[in-house]
Design a protein around this motif. Sequence first.
Motif, short mmCIF file in Angstrom:
data_model
loop_
_atom_site.label_atom_id
_atom_site.label_comp_id
_atom_site.label_asym_id
_atom_site.label_seq_id
_atom_site.Cartn_x
_atom_site.Cartn_y
_atom_site.Cartn_z
N UNK A 71 0.83 -1.21 0.00
CA UNK A 71 0.00 0.00 0.00
C UNK A 71 0.86 1.26 0.00
N UNK A 72 1.90 1.28 0.87
CA UNK A 72 2.76 2.48 0.94
C UNK A 72 3.51 2.67 -0.37
N UNK A 107 -1.24 -0.48 12.40
CA UNK A 107 -1.91 0.62 11.70
C UNK A 107 -2.80 0.10 10.58
N UNK A 111 -6.73 0.54 11.05
CA UNK A 111 -7.32 1.67 10.33
C UNK A 111 -7.81 1.34 8.92
N UNK A 112 -7.13 0.42 8.26
CA UNK A 112 -7.44 0.23 6.84
C UNK A 112 -8.27 -1.03 6.55
N UNK A 158 4.55 4.97 12.66
CA UNK A 158 3.18 4.45 12.53
C UNK A 158 2.52 4.16 13.87
N UNK A 161 3.22 9.33 15.48
CA UNK A 161 2.43 10.27 14.66
C UNK A 161 1.26 9.59 13.96
N UNK A 162 1.46 8.37 13.49
CA UNK A 162 0.42 7.68 12.73
C UNK A 162 -0.82 7.39 13.54
N UNK A 163 -0.64 7.09 14.83
CA UNK A 163 -1.78 6.68 15.65
C UNK A 163 -1.78 7.27 17.06
N UNK B 249 -6.81 8.95 11.69
CA UNK B 249 -5.41 8.83 12.13
C UNK B 249 -4.47 9.04 10.95
N UNK B 250 -3.36 9.71 11.22
CA UNK B 250 -2.44 10.04 10.12
C UNK B 250 -1.89 8.81 9.40
N UNK B 251 -1.78 7.69 10.14
CA UNK B 251 -1.21 6.49 9.53
C UNK B 251 -2.12 5.86 8.50
N UNK B 252 -3.40 6.21 8.55
CA UNK B 252 -4.37 5.58 7.66
C UNK B 252 -4.32 6.18 6.26
N UNK B 253 -4.11 5.32 5.27
CA UNK B 253 -4.20 5.76 3.87
C UNK B 253 -5.59 5.40 3.37
#
Lengths: 266, 431
Positions: A71-72, A107, A111-112, A158, A161-163, B249-253
């Motif tokens: 994904x990244x 993450x 989240x995804x 991740x 900052x990410x979470x 959340x910033x980590x989520x794309x």
Amino acid sequence: MSEQLNFEVPTMAEMIAKGEEPEILFWVGCAGSYDERAQKTTRDICKILHHVGIKYAVLGTEESCTGDPAKRAGNEFLFQMQAMTNIEVLNGYNIKKIVTGCPHCFNTIKNEYPGLGGSYDVIHHTQLIQDLINDGKLKAEGGESFKGKKITYHDPCYLGRGNDVYEAPRKALEVLDAQLVEMKRCKSNGLCCGAGGAQMFKEPEKGNKDINIERIEEALDTQPQVIAASCPFCMTMLSDGVKMKDQDKNVQVLDIAEITARANGL
Amino acid sequence: MVLQILFIAITLAAIALFSFNLKKVIRNIRIGKAADRTDQPQKRFMTMVKVALGQTKMFFRPIPAFLHLIVYAGFIIINIEVLEIMIDGIFGTHRIFGGLGPIYNFLIGSFEILALGVWLGCAVFLIRRNVIKLKRFSGVEMTSWPRSDANYILITEILLMTAFLIMNAADAKLQAMGASHYTLAGSFPVSQHLANLLPNSEGALMAIERGCWWFHIIGILAFLNYLPYSKHFHILFAFPNTYFSNLEPKGEFTNMQSVTNEVKAMLDPSFSPPEAEPGKFGAKDVNDLSWVNLMNAYTCTECGRCTSVCPANITGKLLSPRKIMMDTRDRLEEVGKNIDKTGNGFDDGKSLIDSYISREEIWACTSCNACTDACPINIDPLAIITELRRYAVMEESQAPASINAMLGNIENNGAPWKYSPADRLNWAKES
């Protein structure tokens, strides 16, 4: 403190066959499964789970990459293929709660996956350790003493900052009665180790320095005895950095799970 | 009467020109793809209040934050004065609010102190940029126009404040002389010290007072019309930009829905995907980005906080998140001009990727979110980088060889490295 596990790690398939259900699924991740250094952290997470008597299981050979690096890197197809296949397995086992050994897996699943049909209560292993400490199930006794040792913690992007997970790993270090020193760039201002966004799998672009060297110099500025990590990619980058700086004899790079396991003599 | 008509004409022309240019900017933003940012209106509103109005993210760097706050507060509050200027200009009155007495005196006194603050703040900003030459204000993208743009803005603000203070000084002197039309109104804690610099003849003072008055208001109207060409647009766009900012959340794309449909169809033959417009995956050019990405580009004021925390940039790589935003705006402006000239379908053979942003830049990103965290008004350069990568990988299959190898491994054995899935649990068995 043998490397070997003196207990069996239960898989989901075995558990279901016995008609049991785990409280929590331990999502090991690719690095935690295959990378020799990260495998130690994986075993330590199992030791902690075993020690406190939580009923847990792993997917074993049924686990597959979450799809995070795809994904990244921009390959949404591959990511969603991986995600949907994993979700099918997780939903098939009726999984409710997951602990991951890697902030990237954390993450991605947290989240995804929900948007693709996989909603679980997902925590990172540092959050599990924090919860266990708060519940009084885990202390820092019976093992190696970190009392007074200078420890600096590197925030994985991740997780931090990410979470917005900054406190859990620090909580795990606070109970050690060690001397916690923050790097100049920490928490929301923390500097990346250089491995995120699929950089782990490629050579860096042309520049005047490697990111992990920039980071390790900052870590070494705090004159630590231990650099604490909570991500297998950060672990690789930081360990390489310490070696490049010829400091691997003086400074240990350890995962929060390893430190916790050692402090409890697991 | 002639002056009143002239005033009204200038003001209307300025507002008309600004509306015309603003409409063009909004049209350009609408070139972008749809994105839904209308959920959680209350949280969005609070984010806007905190981040744009309250400038909370600025205070990570206290010195510029303090100076910026003064300039910002000064500029906004002094613009209450513009209301009076408008009324006076239209009706030919002088200091129409003077009748408010002590309240008016307090207001004018506060404006003067703020004006001095703005003056000094802008002076320090100019020194930081041109004398101290802070590293944050340099970089490959900081070519001559962006540097001049910043200086023009600061110099204009200094000139406007100077005009305001000299106008008041002349006015106060005329009031003291009992000049007709100059009723006693206002208090002048700052400008009173300028009185001695001014001539004593009534005619000259009136010329100075009127001259500054016209300069001040025409300056403000000109400044307004400068915004659409300038990085200073942020004074307006900061508000919608923070309102529509990413709340996840910033980590989520984002998960791409178009891909979800295809993958579902692959995994489940009975699944029939909903009719979707054929489009490309990821972004080659600005029209493939979302309107939020494009609004971000117009909002960026090129402060460089993103670039100064970017691990790639810090270690000498080509990537600079600020450049990503500036390139996006420049390309969007170019596409907009093409539309003006030749209508919608025109292809100038250029694209955001390659013509503006290089592959080397997008592949240097670690997706660490330092840039998005650092931005004082929630601009997201990472979202644009991700879309460009998606295009490179999914449309062109053009990724660095090692990335392709990693993707191949995931595809073949479910891990980014070449290990057998059968060995996944070996860690539990051996040491």
